[in-house]
Motif scaffolding. Structure first.
Motif, PDB file in Angstrom:
ATOM      1  N   HIS A 247       0.832  -1.202   0.000  1.00 30.03           N
ATOM      2  CA  HIS A 247       0.000   0.000   0.000  1.00 30.03           C
ATOM      3  C   HIS A 247       0.868   1.255   0.000  1.00 30.03           C
ATOM      4  O   HIS A 247       0.590   2.238  -0.700  1.00 30.03           O
TER       5      HIS A 247
ATOM      6  N   CYS B 166       1.097   4.432  -2.660  1.00 31.95           N
ATOM      7  CA  CYS B 166       0.822   5.791  -2.176  1.00 31.95           C
ATOM      8  C   CYS B 166       2.027   6.718  -2.291  1.00 31.95           C
ATOM      9  O   CYS B 166       1.888   7.927  -2.084  1.00 31.95           O
TER      10      CYS B 166
ATOM     11  N   THR C 231      -5.132   4.302  -2.185  1.00 29.88           N
ATOM     12  CA  THR C 231      -6.179   3.324  -1.863  1.00 29.88           C
ATOM     13  C   THR C 231      -7.218   3.255  -2.974  1.00 29.88           C
ATOM     14  O   THR C 231      -7.665   2.165  -3.362  1.00 29.88           O
TER      15      THR C 231
ATOM     16  N   LEU D 114      -8.007  -2.149   3.216  1.00 31.47           N
ATOM     17  CA  LEU D 114      -8.106  -0.996   2.312  1.00 31.47           C
ATOM     18  C   LEU D 114      -9.205  -0.015   2.712  1.00 31.47           C
ATOM     19  O   LEU D 114      -8.981   1.196   2.754  1.00 31.47           O
TER      20      LEU D 114
END
Length: 1647
Positions: free
Chosen positions: A321, A325, A376, A361
């Motif tokens: 993740h 990001c 996300t 998420l």
């Protein structure tokens, strides 16, 4: 160069190879590349021998630098890649040994040299894998660390030949495994890792394609143990290294290796492997390899059903993740690929653990961190698309998690949310509860205002609101049209977004989507299409929808064409709006849409478009014809008015719609109610709303005049105006302003009501109601006293409304009988407004509107008094005429449209006033008002006045009715006022003046009794003269004025003549000089044409003339003095001439004019010209004076008497009246002046005159230069002009000959141009001119002999000499000059003799021997290597050859060819060009009998001609093209001729390499025996001084060899050629070295 034992090699191939290899060290990269290319060419023909040569060379030259060894190895690789199947095993063995040795000679890592050697082994390994592996494995011994290149080679072999390598891998891996622990250098470890990575990948490829594999029994287990052993080392030891490159290499290997690990071992290692790989993200900025390997490991784990993966999920999700990001700093392919690999990891996790993934998420969507939310959303969109089956049951959770992202205002987040919603729509999410929220969000983003492109932000992306909107618009349309399951979600829900103003920007995409959905519903059936308004409370009513779509259509091109989109939706929704509209809208709406298609935003007239929409609305209301429905529609329209406060144009249109709708309503109560509401709620401060409200009342008054006026009256009487008066005065100013605006609106309403209402009804109300109420609003009472407002807006509204009222009254059928009692009052009011306007600018349309109102008012009864009329005319003219030339508004913007409209209004007013008194006296009154402006010193005022005058006269003429014959008593005065203006400085004024005179003459004819349609031929001449006045040339202008005066003289009555003349005499002092001169021209013409009737008036005329001459010191006074001189010279010619010649030089303008006066009478002119010729020739033309230093060059200074005589000749010859005498003395004058020009070349003025010429600033001085040569040229030009040779003068001028005549360098060319022009345009004068020139053969001055020879030589260039029987004497005279001491004379003689070819080609054969003898003697003239006489002889011969007898040519052919051959390579471009072109002409001329004699010369010249196509000079190149095309027929080869004609067309650029290749192909095919001769000739040019030619020679040789047959080898001295090419390989020019190397590569054919 040392040669080894070459028993196994072809000697020539070896020699060529070694020659090229010796030059591999060239400093120029392009040459190096060409050498490598040539080596490859040798390899193409002799792969084995070339490979052996390269191997021998590298072995022989141990100390050759690495970069050059690399290039040779690369060439070997190229040969092997293309011809590996042709190479025998012995050669392969030698190459393998060499490459293996080169590869391992140095211990450096990642060296280009090693990689090149490795590539050679890989190329061989594609065919001979076993032999290569035998050699490589010999250097891969157990217990000994191998060279890094060995590992690299093994890895590359596994990639290029997986099927051949995989069977070797078990043994390689078993040998490699112990070595891993021995490797200490990180660089070597990297190589091991790369090898393991490629071994694993090739193994996986092999196992995936077992059906094509040579050994299908190979299994994964075969490699498991060794791979796991390697894994242990890589993971537990090397992955911990500090070297970043090594860590990446390890992780890149672990990815594919994980698929080959035993399942239990993989399960066992995952808890350690995954955290270790994830940990690398923190250590490396470049993460592509990490993400790729992680994806491979995850796929391997999932494929074996790993349970250990579950425990690692949290860490995996957090790390991955974070990777999504992280801000992306660039959009490079590597960064994008890394993102894709991370998303692939999420896909794997979504398939195995969807709940855990969403649990991770979805909570992160609630964060306020932009990057986390963006990442996300990106992951969510990806798994919605890539793991649709696993996400099916999770839809409600995913939808509910979008609540907070929908509130985010960040543009990047918005775009990401829209992309997620698009994915959701395709997978059925929006059909779930809450899906409408997503649709609402999309529409909101479509409604974002389009913004200007912004600068990229700090992260390098441009994510402006416009980007979000564009994505949203595309998404909405895509979802509406391609996702069938969305139909029930979007219909009719999208209708809710039509009426709210905040969604205005989204109307176009909304309408397009709704049209598509509605059409689908229609196809499904009527029930599915009809909207159930009762069950959908939020849907807009049919009235709201109709109003909204109609209003936004008024500005149709806004918002990506919302007008067309709205109309299409309106048409589709007709059944939901009213059942009767379908059929009518089927025909009316397409017409509107077609109109929009025919126009653009720039071409569409909004006024016309609004009118079309209002017609559409009226038609719709008529079709419905239901008062209840109409009242509901009007109520909805009024309800929507506040919504358009931000868009004035649309609100204005809505007001018009309301007026149209109310007009169709039959309920008077509803009409009154809505009108009062409009008055109460209107925003009077806004100008657009004032206009809209007024239009509404005007349209409504068409059907409801009484009710409309009643509501306005009630509103005016109400206390609304008194609301501004309060106890506290703090808001006084603002309140007064509001009241003024309200009054303005009401006044406009009354104006529109009067304009629109039925005329008969309006006349009854105009004074009692309309005007009374208007002035009640306009005037304010203070203490009972009426005070006019000073508010300009209120004033403009009043004027505009009065204009509409006046126009309405005039257009009424009862206007003629209507007595308007307030007419004078209103006119006076308008004049006050006009006088109050500022005179220096045009700020408002008050002038225009007030004059228009007066225009209508003056036509009403009662008539205005005379003084009132004069006041109106004076005030209006004063107001408009004084405006600046470019009328500017108060903001400084040019107000041209407003100015033009104002002028048109003034014209209409003046014609209306003239119509009240259609008599000569009435016309004169109008013109008298214009007269001061017609004579104004300011051009723009004159132009305006003439324009108005023309308009009035045209109007008077068109409306002239003469019942009794009466005199037009003021014709002379009027014509005298307008006629001089025909020469005004402004073109428009001139043409208007002619028009005025034309109209006046027809007025006279009308008063004489002629009918209106009568056309007078004399008067009509004025119209044809009008076009001549466009030219600003004074000569044309005054000539035209003279013609105009002739017309006037023929049609003017005698009793008007004196008044005309007296008026014109006044114009002699006109401030415009042109008009003053025009007056003199016209006066003279009138006196000449009509002076016979002025006997009694002569004293008066003379008196006036004398007075005017005293007042005006103008040029036209001078003719009197000229006449006096003429009389004196008639008696004493010589004395006058001597006196004038004694005048100081340069002559002033008065002296020049007096000289010209002596040409008035022929006998006098003859004496003067003879005298001047004698004076010009009596003295020497110049004297020589030296400077103070001895030996300096002498300066030539002109003598005064010949110079003065030359200047005087110019003046006399310039007089038009001298023409007759000039014709008689033409030959003597021409020759004398031509020789005067030649002998004054470079001659200076005496010093006293030089200073006088520089310092002279007196206006009386002549403008011409006093330079001796220039003055002679001017006199010669004057002679030609006066002698009827204007064409000669013009012809020489066009070619720049006069300027050439004045320069020493261009004098000969100038003389030639003059002679040519004389021959073409003055042939009959040539015999006498030539006779005079022939006598100059014995001139003392060489330059005069040169000039006469140049002139005579050029005469032979024209056939007129033959026609005049002058050819033979001219030839004899020129031939006699061949012995002149001047080389220039001899050169010009040759040029003249050659000119016969173009002037009298049919006479060339008759004089052939004489001409050829002269030319050949010219070739041998003098001892200079670059004799200009020889050059002229070559050029002349080229011109004559085609015309002489073959026998005459044969006598000189060989001598000429041999004599010109050395000039082919002359350093001077002129000699190269002339000799080569002559060679072409010799070829052309000798076709036939002498071909055999000349063939040898053609063959000898072929190489020089082809090579000189690369000559740096374009003329030489062009000559070569011509010569080659002339040579080729001798060779009798059709293919070669076709090639020459294809490539050598004049004007076409030659691709030299392509052309030379084609030429050599044909030469070698048809003339193989010429190979040796052509090659040897090329060798001569290997030493050429021109770089391009020197480069072309080896290229020529190479192409010859390329196309020659091997059996022609004996013709070529190969050793000599190779030696010469070796020398060229050392040439300083890289291109030469490059071509030499290329040719060496082609010599393999003779090996």
């Amino acid at each position: 160069m040392v040669y080894l034992d070459l028993s196994t090699l072809d000697f020539v191939t070896a020699e060529l190879s070694f020659t090229l290899l010796d030059s591999i060290t060239d400093k120029d990269p392009a040459v190096q590349e060409q050498i490598c290319s040539s080596l490859c060419s040798l390899g193409e023909a002799r792969p084995g021998e070339t490979l052996h040569a390269c191997e021998e060379y590298l072995r022989q030259h141990d100390k050759l630098a690495h970069p050059y060894r690399t290039k040779i190895l690369r060439a070997m690789e190229t040969v092997l890649s293309s011809h590996i199947h042709e190479v025998d095993k012995d050669t392969t063995a030698v190459v393998i040994l060499l490459a293996s040795s080169e590869m391992t000679r140095t211990k450096e890592l990642d060296c280009d040299w090693q990689q090149a050697a490795s590539s050679v082994l890989v190329a061989v390994g594609k065919q001979f894998i076993n032999q290569v592996m035998e050699e490589v494995l010999s250097r891969f011994q157990p217990g000994i660390l191998p060279h890094s290149s060995v590992l690299h080679t093994l890895a590359s072999l596994s990639v290029s030949n997986a099927f051949g390598m995989v069977p070797f891998l078990p043994s390689i891996l078993s040998t490699m495994l112990p070595m891993l622990g021995m490797a200490k250098q990180d660089a070597l470890k990297v190589v091991f890792c790369c090898a393991l990575q490629h071994f694993s990948e090739s193994t996986l490829e092999y196992l995936a394609n077992l059906d094509q594999a040579p050994d299908p029994t190979v299994r994964k287990d075969t490699f498991a143990t060794d791979i796991f052993g390697a894994y242990e080392v890589l993971f537990h030891h090397w992955l911990q290294s500090r070297d970043a490159k090594l860590r990446l290499a390890v992780v890149a290997a672990l990815g594919p290796m994980s698929h080959l690990l035993p399942s239990d071992k993989l399960e066992e290692q995952l808890p350690k492997l995954l955290p270790a790989v994830l940990g690398l993200y923190k250590k490396h900025a470049e993460t592509f390899q990490i993400s790729k390997s992680l994806g491979q490991i995850l796929e391997a784990a999932v494929s074996v059903g790993s349970r250990a993966l579950e425990a690692q999920l949290d860490a995996l999700l957090v790390t991955l993740h974070a990777q999504i990001c992280v801000p992306v700093e660039s959009s490079s392919p590597l960064v994008m690929s890394s993102q894709k690999e991370v998303l692939r990891c999420f896909t794997v996790l979504a398939c195995c653990s969807p709940d855990r993934l969403l649990g991770f998420l979805l909570p992160r969507l609630d964060t306020n961190n932009e990057r986390l939310r963006l990442g996300t959303l990106q992951i969510l969109r990806h798994i919605i698309n890539s793991a649709a089956a696993q996400m099916e049951a999770k839809k409600p959770f995913i939808l509910s998690s979008m609540r907070l992202p929908l509130l985010d205002t960040n543009s990047k987040v918005k775009r990401a949310v829209v992309q997620v919603i698009s994915a959701m729509a395709h997978h059925g999410y929006l059909e779930q509860p809450g899906g409408e929220v997503m649709v609402d969000y999309i529409v909101q983003q479509c409604a974002l205002p389009p913004e200007e492109p912004q600068k990229p932000g700090p992260d390098g992306e441009d994510l402006a609101a416009d980007s979000v909107r564009a994505v949203s618009v595309r998404t909405l349309y895509l979802v509406s049209t391609t996702v069938d399951r969305m139909n029930s979600v979007l219909w009719p829900y999208l209708l809710e977004f039509l009426t709210p103003v905040r969604f205005t920007a989204a109307l176009t995409p909304l309408c397009r989507s709704l049209v598509h959905l509605a059409l689908k519903r229609q196809e499904a059936g009527a029930d599915a299409f009809l909207v159930q308004y009762n069950s959908n409370a939020n849907l807009p009513s049919p009235f709201a929808m109709t109003t909204r779509l109609l209003v936004v259509s008024s500005n149709p091109y806004l918002g990506d064409g919302r007008g067309a989109a709205s109309l299409r939706l309106l048409k589709v929704m007709h059944r939901n709006i009213h059942p009767l509209l379908g059929q009518r809208w089927e025909t009316t709406v397409p017409v509107l849409l077609e109109y929009l298609d025919e126009h653009t935003a720039e071409t569409l007239s909004l006024k016309e478009w609004e009118e079309k929409l209002l017609v559409f609305l009226r038609d719709t209301l008529a079709v419905v014809s239901d008062n209840t429905w109409i009242c509901q529609l009007s109520q909805e329209m009024c309800k929507q008015l506040p919504s358009y406060s931000g868009t004035p144009q649309e609100k204005n249109f809505l007001y018009k719609c309301i007026g149209t709708t109310l007009g169709a309503a039959s309920s008077k109560e509803v009409v009154r109610k809505h009108l009062r509401e409009l008055l109460d709620t209107a925003r009077y401060q806004e100008e657009a709303e004032q206009e809209g409200l007024a239009c509404c009342f005007g349209i409504c008054a068409i059907a409801h005049l009484e009710d409309t006026l009643a509501q306005l009256e009630d509103f005016v009487r109400s206390d609304v105006f008194r609301k501004s008066v309060g106890i506290f005065s703090i808001f006084k100013d603002r309140s007064e302003h509001e009241v003024e605006r309200m009054k303005s609106s009401l006044i406009l309403c009354y104006g529109h009501v009067a304009a629109q209402a039925p005329r008969e009804l309006m006349l009854a109300k105009v004074e009692s109601d309309i005007l009374r109420s208007m002035f009640q609003c306009f005037n304010t009472k203070v203490l009972g006293i009426k005070v006019e407002t000073k508010d300009p807006a209120l004033k403009l509204c009043l004027v505009q409304s009065l204009c509409m009222v006046s126009q309405a009254m005039c257009s009424s059928a009862q206007a003629s009988s209507f007595h308007f009692s307030r007419k004078a009052e209103l006119v006076a009011q308008m004049m006050e407004f006009i006088r109050a306007e500022p005179p220096d600018c045009l700020r408002t349309p008050i002038r225009k509107k007030a004059m228009l109102a007066c225009t209508y008012l003056v036509n009403l009864e009662p008539a205005l008094e005379e003084q009132a009329q004069a006041d109106v005319i004076h005030s209006c003219l004063q107001s408009v005429m004084v405006l600046p030339p470019e009328a500017e508004g108060e903001d400084g913007v040019y107000q041209e449209p407003l100015y033009l409209d104002t002028v048109c209004a003034l014209e209409d007013l003046l014609t209306s006033l003239l119509q009240q008194n259609m008599t000569p006296q009435g016309l004169q009154i109008m013109v008298e008002h214009l007269s001061p402006w017609i004579k104004s010193p300011r051009g723009h005022e004159r132009a305006r006045a003439l324009g108005l005058g023309a308009c009035l006269l045209q109007f008077f003429l068109e409306h002239l009715h003469v019942s009794t014959l009466v005199p037009f008593h003021n014709l002379g005065l009027l014509v005298g006022l307008f006629a001089p203006r025909c020469a005004d400085t402004l073109t428009t004024t001139r043409q208007e003046a002619v028009g005025c005179v034309h109209s006046l003459l027809y007025l006279q004819l009308g008063y004489e009794g002629f009918s209106r349609d009568h056309r007078d031929d004399v008067a009509e001449r004025l119209l044809s003269l009008k076009d001549s006045l466009v030219h600003p040339d004074p000569t044309i202008l005054f000539h035209t004025c003279h013609s105009i005066a002739q017309v006037i003289a023929k049609r003017l009555p005698s009793d008007q003549l004196i008044s005309l003349l007296l008026t014109m005499f006044e114009s002699l002092g006109d401030p415009d000089k042109n008009c003053s001169r025009a007056a003199t021209v016209m006066i003279n013409c009138l006196l000449k044409e009509r002076g016979n009737v002025l006997l009694e008036k002569v004293p008066e005329i003379v008196s006036v003339l004398r007075a005017k001459l005293q007042d005006t010191q103008e040029e036209h006074v001078l003719p009197a003095a000229q006449h006096s001189v003429y009389l004196l010279a008639s008696q004493h010619c010589e004395a006058v001439a001597s006196s004038l010649l004694g005048s100081p030089l340069p002559f002033d303008s008065y002296t020049c004019a007096l000289w010209r006066a002596l040409a008035v009478e022929p006998s006098l002119t003859t004496q003067v010209l003879g005298l001047l010729l004698e004076k010009m020739s009596r003295d020497v033309p110049f004297k020589e004076s030296r400077a103070f230093l001895l030996g300096s060059t002498a300066d030539r200074v002109a003598t005064l008497l010949p110079l003065a005589a030359t200047c005087a000749l110019y003046e006399v010859l310039s007089a038009p009246s001298s023409g007759t005498v000039v014709l008689e003395l033409y030959p003597q004058l021409f020759v004398a002046l031509l020789l005067r020009v030649s002998c004054t070349l470079g001659v200076q003025l005496p010093r006293n005159l030089q200073g006088k010429e520089r310092k002279s600033t007196s206006p009386a001085r002549a403008a011409r230069s006093l330079d001796p040569c220039s003055s002679a040229v001017d006199a010669l030009q004057a002679l030609l002009l006066r002698g009827g040779s204007q064409d000669v003068l013009r012809c020489v001028e066009l070619e720049g000959g006069w300027e050439l005549l004045k320069t020493s360098a261009g004098h000969e060319d100038g003389v030639a141009q003059l002679a040519s022009a004389m021959a073409k345009h003055a042939g009959p004068r040539l015999p006498l001119v030539m006779k005079a020139l022939v006598s100059t053969q014995s001139c003392v001055y060489e330059i005069q002999r040169v000039t006469s020879t140049a002139f005579l030589a050029e005469l032979l260039n024209n056939n007129v000499i033959n026609d005049l029987m002058l050819l033979e004497p001219l030839l004899d005279n020129l031939t006699g000059r061949l012995k002149d001491s001047s080389a220039s004379v001899r050169r010009l003689v040759l040029r003249g003799l050659a000119n016969i070819a173009s002037g009298s080609p049919d006479k060339v054969q008759a004089h052939g021997p004489q001409l050829m003898t002269a030319m050949v003697s010219g070739l041998d003239d003098g001892d200079e290597p670059h004799s200009l006489v020889a050059l002229e002889a070559m050029v002349g011969l080229a011109r004559l050859l085609d015309l002489v007898e073959p026998w005459d040519l044969r006598l000189v052919l060989l001598h000429t060819t041999i004599r010109i051959r050395p000039f082919f390579d002359s350093e001077k471009v002129e000699f190269r060009t002339a000799s080569i072109r002559l060679f072409g002409h010799l070829n052309k001329a000798c076709h036939g009998d002498c071909e055999d004699v000349f063939l040898e010369q053609v063959v000898g010249g072929l190489v020089p001609l082809l090579l000189h196509l690369r000559d740096p000079q374009a003329p030489v190149t062009s000559a070569c093209k011509f010569a080659l095309c002339m040579c080729v027929p001798h060779l009798d080869c059709a293919e070669l001729a076709a090639a020459f004609y294809k490539y050598l067309q004049e004007g076409r650029s030659v691709h030299f390499g392509e052309f030379l290749n084609s030429t050599c192909k044909h030469l070698m095919h048809h003339f193989p025996d010429l190979l040796g001769r052509l090659v040897s000739t090329n060798l001569f040019y290997f030493k050429s001084s021109w770089d391009d030619v020197r480069a072309a020679a080896p290229m020529f040789t190479g192409f010859l060899v390329l196309h020659a047959e091997p059996e022609q080898k004996p013709q070529v001295d190969l050793e000599q050629l190779i030696v010469a090419l070796q020398l060229l390989l050392k040439d300083p020019v890289p291109e030469v070295r490059e071509k030499a190397a290329e040719t060496l590569g082609r010599l393999v054919k003779f090996a």
